[in-house]
Design an enzyme around this catalytic site. Structure first.
Site, PDB file in Angstrom:
ATOM      1  CG  PHE A 128      36.672  57.401  44.211  1.00 49.45           C
ATOM      2  CD1 PHE A 128      36.056  58.502  44.778  1.00 49.45           C
ATOM      3  CD2 PHE A 128      36.476  56.153  44.800  1.00 49.45           C
ATOM      4  CE1 PHE A 128      35.271  58.376  45.931  1.00 49.45           C
ATOM      5  CE2 PHE A 128      35.693  56.011  45.935  1.00 49.45           C
ATOM      6  CZ  PHE A 128      35.089  57.121  46.502  1.00 49.45           C
ATOM      7  N   PRO A 183      60.850  51.407  30.846  1.00 50.88           N
ATOM      8  CG  PRO A 183      61.437  49.163  31.131  1.00 50.88           C
ATOM      9  CD  PRO A 183      60.955  50.136  30.097  1.00 50.88           C
ATOM     10  CG  ASN A 242      44.513  46.415  39.622  1.00 51.25           C
ATOM     11  OD1 ASN A 242      44.291  47.368  40.361  1.00 51.25           O
ATOM     12  ND2 ASN A 242      43.706  46.100  38.631  1.00 51.25           N
ATOM     13  CE  LYS A 260      44.318  46.129  44.762  1.00 49.20           C
ATOM     14  NZ  LYS A 260      44.949  47.443  44.428  1.00 49.20           N
ATOM     15  CE1 TYR A 271      40.765  45.261  41.949  1.00 50.36           C
ATOM     16  CE2 TYR A 271      39.529  44.538  43.884  1.00 50.36           C
ATOM     17  CZ  TYR A 271      40.293  45.488  43.231  1.00 50.36           C
ATOM     18  OH  TYR A 271      40.613  46.662  43.870  1.00 50.36           O
TER      19      TYR A 271
END
Length: 307
Positions: free
Chosen positions: A18, A59, A93, A130, A126
């Site tokens: 988005f 990696p 995240n 973050k 969350y």
């Protein structure tokens, strides 16, 4: 990878999502060479897209892919919010950010992390995840742009207004009755048009302003929280679809997401961001909601039946 043009090159992680789609479009509009990574190779016109899984890629492959692109700027618009457990959220995240920064090495390009205003509190997993990712980026000399609630074309159905927009679009196609259920709570939250957010990302990557925000975290927004119920009513009006709104009482112990009273308790300081980036939000809630509705209606098929 040899350069086909002299234009600066940006790599957008999560380029098909988005926010990532709008970020790619904003860079393209300003003449950048745009590369996008996503778990699936679903690129937009003008974007060089590769399917790279930031969580599962070895990696060595991650480092090789980054070296092949050789970006001047990396924007992280990837992540997971809805429909995942805490471990999956942390991997998408936080761990993914660390993996990319490690693969970039000491000579890392300009790195812009799209964070969240929920980083200001430890009330949710969350927010904590973050915040940890943001700390990693800042320690590496990158920039963090904390986003509030976003609106505009393509708003995901995982969000409340995105879900309502999709519900209204289906009803416009079928003519079925619509009932929207919402909490009987007057929440005020900071909302930002996703296209304005994308413009801020480009400003943070521009060489003329990037030096002002390296190693800094900024809250994006308008500085003017709005009533969520008013946005809901406005979206229904814009759609032209007759809909009934049912309010229900919240469950015992309910608290607004993030524990920030809808994050409206900490409105952004647009003057500081304007001074550092030369950027201000220019789209109001009505334009954002109209963009949400038009995209939702276009995604539907069949004739629209509106009242």
């Amino acid at each position: 990878m040899s350069r086909s043009t002299s234009a600066p090159r940006v790599l957008v992680l999560g380029g098909s999502g988005f926010v990532g789609r709008h970020v790619c479009a904003a860079f393209l509009a300003r003449g950048w060479e745009v590369h996008g990574w996503a778990r699936r190779d679903r690129g937009a016109p003008g974007v060089v897209t590769r399917a790279v899984d930031l969580v599962r890629a070895e990696p060595g492959r991650l480092a090789a892919e980054l070296a092949a692109v050789a970006p001047d700027t990396v924007v992280n618009a990837a992540g997971a919010v809805w429909g995942v457990n805490e471990a999956e959220m942390a991997a998408a995240n936080e761990a993914a950010v660390s993996r990319v920064l490690t693969a970039l090495g000491a000579a890392a390009p300009c790195f812009v992390q799209l964070g969240s205003v929920h980083e200001h509190t430890a009330a949710t997993a969350y927010g904590r995840i973050k915040a940890a990712a943001a700390a990693r980026v800042l320690a590496a000399g990158g920039t963090v742009l904390r986003l509030p609630n976003l609106l505009g074309p393509g708003t995901p159905e995982g969000s409340f207004l995105g879900r309502v927009g999709a519900q209204l679009a289906r009803a416009a196609r079928t003519g079925e009755a619509v009932t929207v259920t919402t909490l009987a709570v007057r929440e005020r939250r900071e909302f930002l048009d996703v296209r304005d957010a994308a413009d801020a990302v480009v400003a943070a990557a521009d060489p003329s302003t990037a030096r002002n925000v390296r190693g800094r975290a900024l809250d994006l927004g308008t500085g003017h929280p709005v009533d969520v119920r008013e946005l809901l009513d406005a979206l229904i009006r814009i759609s032209g679809v007759p809909a009934r709104v049912e309010e229900r009482l919240p469950d015992p112990g309910w608290a607004p997401p993030g524990g920030l009273a809808g994050v409206g308790a900490r409105p952004a300081d647009p003057d500081e961001v304007a001074r550092l980036l030369g950027w201000r939000a220019v789209r109001g809630p009505q334009e954002s909601l109209r963009g949400l509705w038009e995209a939702a209606a276009t995604a539907s098929t069949g004739p629209l039946v509106t009242g």
